[in-house]
Design an enzyme around this catalytic site. Structure first.
Site, PDB file in Angstrom:
ATOM      1  N   ASN A 275      37.837  36.548  57.143  1.00 41.14           N
ATOM      2  CA  ASN A 275      36.443  36.830  56.797  1.00 41.14           C
ATOM      3  C   ASN A 275      35.530  35.801  57.447  1.00 41.14           C
ATOM      4  O   ASN A 275      35.985  34.910  58.154  1.00 41.14           O
ATOM      5  CB  ASN A 275      36.263  36.867  55.273  1.00 41.14           C
ATOM      6  CG  ASN A 275      36.604  35.528  54.646  1.00 41.14           C
ATOM      7  OD1 ASN A 275      35.980  34.519  54.942  1.00 41.14           O
ATOM      8  ND2 ASN A 275      37.611  35.516  53.786  1.00 41.14           N
TER       9      ASN A 275
ATOM     10  N   ILE B 238      43.758  31.783  43.107  1.00 42.27           N
ATOM     11  CA  ILE B 238      44.057  30.350  43.061  1.00 42.27           C
ATOM     12  C   ILE B 238      43.265  29.675  41.947  1.00 42.27           C
ATOM     13  O   ILE B 238      43.809  28.911  41.140  1.00 42.27           O
ATOM     14  CB  ILE B 238      43.737  29.704  44.433  1.00 42.27           C
ATOM     15  CG1 ILE B 238      44.595  30.370  45.521  1.00 42.27           C
ATOM     16  CG2 ILE B 238      43.987  28.190  44.392  1.00 42.27           C
ATOM     17  CD1 ILE B 238      44.152  30.070  46.932  1.00 42.27           C
TER      18      ILE B 238
ATOM     19  N   PHE C 261      33.137  29.500  42.972  1.00 39.61           N
ATOM     20  CA  PHE C 261      31.984  29.996  43.715  1.00 39.61           C
ATOM     21  C   PHE C 261      31.970  31.511  43.632  1.00 39.61           C
ATOM     22  O   PHE C 261      33.021  32.144  43.514  1.00 39.61           O
ATOM     23  CB  PHE C 261      32.061  29.558  45.193  1.00 39.61           C
ATOM     24  CG  PHE C 261      31.304  28.277  45.435  1.00 39.61           C
ATOM     25  CD1 PHE C 261      31.782  27.086  44.927  1.00 39.61           C
ATOM     26  CD2 PHE C 261      30.114  28.280  46.142  1.00 39.61           C
ATOM     27  CE1 PHE C 261      31.087  25.906  45.125  1.00 39.61           C
ATOM     28  CE2 PHE C 261      29.407  27.111  46.345  1.00 39.61           C
ATOM     29  CZ  PHE C 261      29.885  25.918  45.838  1.00 39.61           C
TER      30      PHE C 261
ATOM     31  N   LYS D 139      32.243  36.367  36.004  1.00 40.15           N
ATOM     32  CA  LYS D 139      33.349  35.617  36.609  1.00 40.15           C
ATOM     33  C   LYS D 139      33.719  34.390  35.786  1.00 40.15           C
ATOM     34  O   LYS D 139      34.887  34.027  35.682  1.00 40.15           O
ATOM     35  CB  LYS D 139      32.924  35.202  38.025  1.00 40.15           C
ATOM     36  CG  LYS D 139      34.059  35.126  38.996  1.00 40.15           C
ATOM     37  CD  LYS D 139      33.563  35.135  40.432  1.00 40.15           C
ATOM     38  CE  LYS D 139      33.168  36.525  40.888  1.00 40.15           C
ATOM     39  NZ  LYS D 139      32.875  36.581  42.313  1.00 40.15           N
TER      40      LYS D 139
HETATM   41  O1  C5P Z   1      37.047  36.854  42.438  1.00 42.45           O
HETATM   42  P1  C5P Z   1      36.190  36.250  43.478  1.00 42.45           P
HETATM   43  O2  C5P Z   1      36.847  36.208  44.839  1.00 42.45           O
HETATM   44  O3  C5P Z   1      34.835  36.842  43.581  1.00 42.45           O
HETATM   45  O4  C5P Z   1      35.974  34.746  42.987  1.00 42.45           O
HETATM   46  C1  C5P Z   1      35.488  33.754  43.811  1.00 42.45           C
HETATM   47  C2  C5P Z   1      35.966  32.413  43.340  1.00 42.45           C
HETATM   48  O5  C5P Z   1      37.362  32.426  43.077  1.00 42.45           O
HETATM   49  C3  C5P Z   1      35.794  31.357  44.390  1.00 42.45           C
HETATM   50  O6  C5P Z   1      35.644  30.120  43.735  1.00 42.45           O
HETATM   51  C4  C5P Z   1      37.111  31.429  45.144  1.00 42.45           C
HETATM   52  O7  C5P Z   1      37.389  30.226  45.820  1.00 42.45           O
HETATM   53  C5  C5P Z   1      38.091  31.687  44.035  1.00 42.45           C
HETATM   54  N1  C5P Z   1      39.230  32.511  44.447  1.00 42.45           N
HETATM   55  C6  C5P Z   1      40.490  31.971  44.472  1.00 42.45           C
HETATM   56  N2  C5P Z   1      41.575  32.741  44.812  1.00 42.45           N
HETATM   57  C7  C5P Z   1      41.425  34.045  45.092  1.00 42.45           C
HETATM   58  C8  C5P Z   1      40.148  34.624  45.049  1.00 42.45           C
HETATM   59  C9  C5P Z   1      39.078  33.828  44.722  1.00 42.45           C
HETATM   60  O8  C5P Z   1      40.626  30.756  44.231  1.00 42.45           O
HETATM   61  N3  C5P Z   1      42.475  34.777  45.408  1.00 42.45           N
END
Ligand code: C5P
Length: 406
Positions: free
Chosen positions: A216, A315, A333, A347
């Site tokens: 991305n 994560i 974020f 969230k």
């Molecule tokens: O669920 P979403 O992707 O919108 O959430 C964004 C937040 O979750 C960000 O802080 C991103 O770094 C974290 N994130 C993560 N692992 C993922 C997806 C998002 O740590 N697989």
């Protein structure tokens, strides 16, 4: 990354003692000027063997002072006047002999005299050593450096690498850009002194075959700015970075990863060793379920291959579920294309974290500036549009407030 005018309003005395690294002081004076500082250059007699006052004067835009008997200073007391105005004295290069003079409190010429006469509580002294590695390693130098530090001097470097004498080792002066970054950091409030911060940054890359994959537009700039701001604030910082081409902020430990699963594997052992976890990475939600061993080829049928996806681990949510005692204070974020605060609020609950920073993704990807809202159960805090480093410093201050309140 824009760090426009990080030294605006600061007045520095830049002292040069004798050494080949004087040529780097020319670039340093420009860097400091670009960061907004005014710079008064003071040179020792030895320094003038390596670079002329004319050069330093042209670059600093001020008359260079070299002589303690200089009649051009109003009250004939250059050693008093110059340090009274300064926010700091930076000696770059600081030679072995110069540091020896400091250690003994000698004042045989203007620059060491200036250092001795400075008001200790108001005018810090920063030293950028520059010398041959044998001179640096010599017990006399190490003793003098330790004494200068015990007397209140702050060391910037030295770095390691090729030396003018052809040798390789410790003792070379830091590069001007690094010195400037360290000087900017020196002036930041140490809100996270003694704390530790883990940051994820950048995109992930999910391979479909050995050549191609899914990623991305995240540039990593915001996460790198947060790592830098946390380090400037005095924290020990670990940065887990997806594939980006950004320089590692000074003093930050960096772990490079590619995929979301790599990122999780890097984060999990680190998370319990840090007090704060800031997840800025734009982690891919899905990855190709199977990675082809060889590059997928067109087969002439006109039908593109079907790619099955598997969901990646979350994560942030995984770290937020660690048992108390192992779980850092988690900050997420949310990059949204609309209704950002509302999505961020959802969230907050879904991921079980105390703080989400919401921004409009398409309006920030790859840019140097951003605008965000910090969403917490107790309310929202808007951080108005600014360069990412300024926002990162504001966010770090906000996180420090939460830690200190806890
Ligand atoms: O669920 P979403 O992707 O919108 O959430 C964004 C937040 O979750 C960000 O802080 C991103 O770094 C974290 N994130 C993560 N692992 C993922 C997806 C998002 O740590 N697989």
């Amino acid at each position: 990354m824009s760090q426009a005018l990080a030294l605006q309003g600061r007045h520095l005395v830049l002292g040069l003692s004798g050494g080949v690294a004087c040529y780097k002081a020319a670039e340093l004076v420009r860097e400091l000027g670009r960061a907004g500082a005014t710079v008064q250059v003071v040179m020792t007699e030895a320094a003038q063997q390596f670079i002329t006052p004319v050069t330093m004067q042209a670059l600093s835009g001020r008359r260079v002072v070299t002589d303690q008997w200089d009649a051009g200073v109003a009250n004939n007391m250059a050693h008093i006047e110059l340090s009274r105005e300064a926010d700091a004295i930076v000696v770059a290069p600081a030679s072995a002999d110069f540091i020896a003079q400091l250690a003994q409190g000698r004042a045989g010429e203007l620059l060491p005299l200036l250092c001795l006469a400075r008001p200790l509580e108001r005018c810090p002294l920063l030293l950028a050593p520059a010398m041959n590695r044998e001179m640096w390693a010599h017990p006399a130098t190490q003793r003098n450096v330790a004494q200068a530090v015990a007397d209140g001097a702050v060391l910037l470097g030295p770095g390691s690498g090729d030396q003018a004498c052809g040798e390789v080792g410790d003792g070379r002066m830091l590069e001007p850009a690094d010195l400037c970054e360290d000087i900017v950091a020196f002036f930041q409030p140490k809100r996270l002194a003694g704390r530790s911060v883990l940051v994820t940054a950048g995109p992930t890359f999910e391979a479909m075959d050995p050549v191609r994959g899914i990623t991305n537009h995240s540039s990593g700039k915001m996460g790198f700015a947060i790592a830098r701001a946390a380090a400037e604030a005095g924290a020990r910082v670990t940065l887990v970075a997806g594939p980006v081409h950004l320089p590692t902020p000074r003093g930050v430990a960096r772990i490079d990863v590619t995929s979301a699963r790599d990122m999780l594997a890097a984060v999990l052992p680190q998370a319990p060793r840090h007090e704060v976890f800031v997840a800025t990475a734009a982690v891919a939600d899905w990855r190709p379920a199977d990675v082809a061993e060889h590059k997928m080829k067109k087969d002439g049928s006109g039908r593109p291959p079907r790619i099955e996806f598997a969901e990646n681990p979350d994560i942030l949510a995984t770290v937020a579920r660690l048992p108390a005692g192992q779980r850092p204070f988690c900050v997420g974020f949310a990059a949204e294309s609309r209704d950002m605060v509302q999505h961020a609020r959802e969230k907050l609950a879904r991921k079980g974290v105390p703080m989400i920073v919401a921004n409009l993704g398409p309006a920030t990807f790859g840019r140097d500036d951003n605008e965000c809202v910090i969403v917490e159960s107790g309310g929202d805090t808007t951080l108005p549009r600014a360069d990412k480093l300024t926002l990162a410093r504001a966010l770090v201050a906000h996180i420090a407030d939460r830690l200190n309140a806890a």
